[in-house]
Write an enzyme that holds these catalytic residues in place. Structure first.
Site, short mmCIF file in Angstrom:
data_model
loop_
_atom_site.label_atom_id
_atom_site.label_comp_id
_atom_site.label_asym_id
_atom_site.label_seq_id
_atom_site.Cartn_x
_atom_site.Cartn_y
_atom_site.Cartn_z
N LYS A 168 -11.76 1.00 -1.95
CA LYS A 168 -10.75 1.72 -2.68
C LYS A 168 -11.13 1.47 -4.16
CE LYS A 168 -7.59 1.10 0.96
NZ LYS A 168 -6.95 -0.01 1.84
N HIS B 4 -5.30 -3.04 -2.84
CA HIS B 4 -4.99 -2.19 -3.79
C HIS B 4 -4.82 -2.77 -5.41
CE1 HIS B 4 -4.16 0.94 -0.83
NE2 HIS B 4 -3.71 0.18 -0.05
N SER C 28 0.70 -1.25 0.13
CA SER C 28 -0.15 0.08 -0.19
C SER C 28 0.85 1.28 0.04
CB SER C 28 -1.03 -0.07 1.28
OG SER C 28 -0.30 -0.42 2.34
C1 LIG Z 1 -6.97 -0.11 3.40
C2 LIG Z 1 -6.26 -1.39 3.71
C3 LIG Z 1 -7.00 -2.30 4.53
C4 LIG Z 1 -8.08 -1.78 5.34
O1 LIG Z 1 -9.20 -1.71 4.80
P1 LIG Z 1 -10.36 -0.90 5.12
O2 LIG Z 1 -11.94 -1.32 4.38
O3 LIG Z 1 -10.17 0.54 4.83
O4 LIG Z 1 -10.52 -1.03 6.70
C5 LIG Z 1 -6.46 -3.75 4.49
N1 LIG Z 1 -5.53 -3.82 3.89
C6 LIG Z 1 -4.77 -3.01 2.99
C7 LIG Z 1 -3.55 -3.68 2.45
C8 LIG Z 1 -5.22 -1.90 2.95
O5 LIG Z 1 -4.54 -1.09 2.09
#
Ligand SMILES: *Cc1c(COP(=O)(O)O)cnc(C)c1O
Length: 385
Positions: free
Chosen positions: A238, A206, A178
């Site tokens: 995302k 991602h 990330s």
């Molecule tokens: C954003 C993210 C999460 C958490 O997800 P949310 O739905 O925002 O709680 C978990 N793992 C990775 C790699 C992330 O980038």
């Protein structure tokens, strides 16, 4: 609680330039956002496909709110699981080529829930040091031994696996990291897991929507099936532009999570309208491959321009394009300069990244224009060159 000295702790955080504040948006998520009455070019969001404010997605949300109201009223296992939740789970299973999928309220909760439901004391979890905080925390919560290997150091992982005679062995990795934007070495991870009878779990927060011909993420891109990667986790907030997360895998995996994942069991189900909106964004993600193509061309435009400026790019082919500046001071001042020119980027400091690798985290969206990228490059030249 004065004797807890929170004020002096906060003072220390400020002195180290680590103090975090929130920017209050007065607009929908998008490539332009409004803060304090001013419009900014937004290069800090994870809305990679530009679906968070897509008219069809919003309309599906509104329609479902009319039909189901807002609150789900209870947990999934009591009376909060609607037809919309169920249908989305079936569509996500199809989309990822897995037997079943299970929707969680957030990615953080999915990761905590999965690892703690599957492992306990006497088991072991191997994690890349750059894995997301929720994976590390899930490992801690489980009570299993936690072994972290340096980023991408799979030789180290293999040695460490050979020395292990513990019960269940789980290897966990981000699919796309990330903060760095690089992809995990999946083919090697799969073969290491097979050799050592470990199970592989990939968090593709991602990659989903962004990679693979139909947006199936890093596993679609690498052609890896459920047997090779038995546990796939990805988020909906995302690339897919809505909120929540899911885990996909075998019938037995999903049933085990329904019985044992505490972050699934003891929480209120997401609103049905979020599920309905996600069903539409999932369709758009699959059908509109132009979004991925456009994103890829913006990524290469940005990288070419940044290379010409001599910026310190990382080996990332994804819309996450970090520029390491190496100190809090440098990051904070570059961020402020960019903001004064109308560009929002992420200012990433410890503990999100290691000390000495503080960086700007620039993220691209399929909705950016070429001229926005040119503008960002010009502003970066002034801010950091
Ligand atoms: C954003 C993210 C999460 C958490 O997800 P949310 O739905 O925002 O709680 C978990 N793992 C990775 C790699 C992330 O980038």
């Amino acid at each position: 609680m004065d004797h807890w000295n929170l004020a002096s702790q906060l003072g220390e955080i400020k002195a180290q330039q680590l103090y975090r504040t929130r920017q209050v948006l007065a607009s929908p998520q998008g490539t332009n956002v409004v803060i304090d009455g001013e419009m900014f070019n937004n290069f800090s969001s994870n809305d990679y496909l530009g679906l968070a404010n897509h008219a069809d997605v919003v309309r599906a949300f509104q329609k479902a709110a009319n039909e189901y109201g807002v609150g789900s009223g209870s947990a999934h296992l009591i009376c909060g699981h609607t037809k919309e939740h169920h249908a989305l789970e079936e569509e996500l299973a199809d989309f990822t080529g897995r037997q079943r999928a299970l929707v969680f309220s957030t990615g953080y909760m999915a990761n905590m829930g999965v690892i703690s439901a599957l492992l306990k004391k006497g088991d072991v979890v191997f994690q890349d040091k750059l894995n997301h905080a929720s994976l590390i925390d899930g490992g801690k919560l489980s009570g299993a031994q936690l072994r972290r290997y340096s980023h991408g150091d799979l030789q180290r992982l293999q040695q460490s696996l050979e020395k292990t005679d513990l019960n269940r062995k789980l290897i966990v990795s981000d699919g796309v990291f990330s903060m760095d934007g690089d992809e995990a070495q999946l083919t090697r991870l799969v073969s290491i897991a097979e050799q050592s009878t470990a199970v592989l779990m990939i968090d593709d927060a991602h990659g989903i929507g962004v990679l693979g011909n139909s947006g199936g993420g890093v596993l679609e891109k690498r052609g890896l099936n459920q047997q090779q990667v038995p546990i796939l986790m990805a988020t909906l907030g995302k690339g897919l532009g809505t909120a929540g997360a899911f885990v996909a895998g075998s019938e037995e995996l999903i049933e085990t999570l329904i019985q044992q994942a505490r972050t699934y069991i003891f929480t209120t189900a997401m609103p049905a309208a979020i599920m309905a909106a996600t069903r539409v964004s999932l369709k758009l993600c699959q059908q509109e491959s132009w979004r991925r193509k456009k994103l890829a061309s913006l990524v290469s435009q940005f990288r070419q321009g940044a290379a010409q400026l001599g910026l310190n790019l990382m080996p990332s082919e994804t819309p996450i394009q970090p520029i390491v500046l190496g100190s809090n001071q440098a990051v904070v001042s570059a961020h402020a300069h960019l903001k004064s020119k109308g560009f929002l980027v992420g200012a990433i400091r410890h503990p999100a990244v290691a000390k000495g690798s503080e960086r700007l985290r620039i993220t691209l969206s399929a909705n950016h224009t070429k001229s926005q990228i040119d503008g960002l490059l010009m502003a970066l030249e002034e801010a950091v060159c």
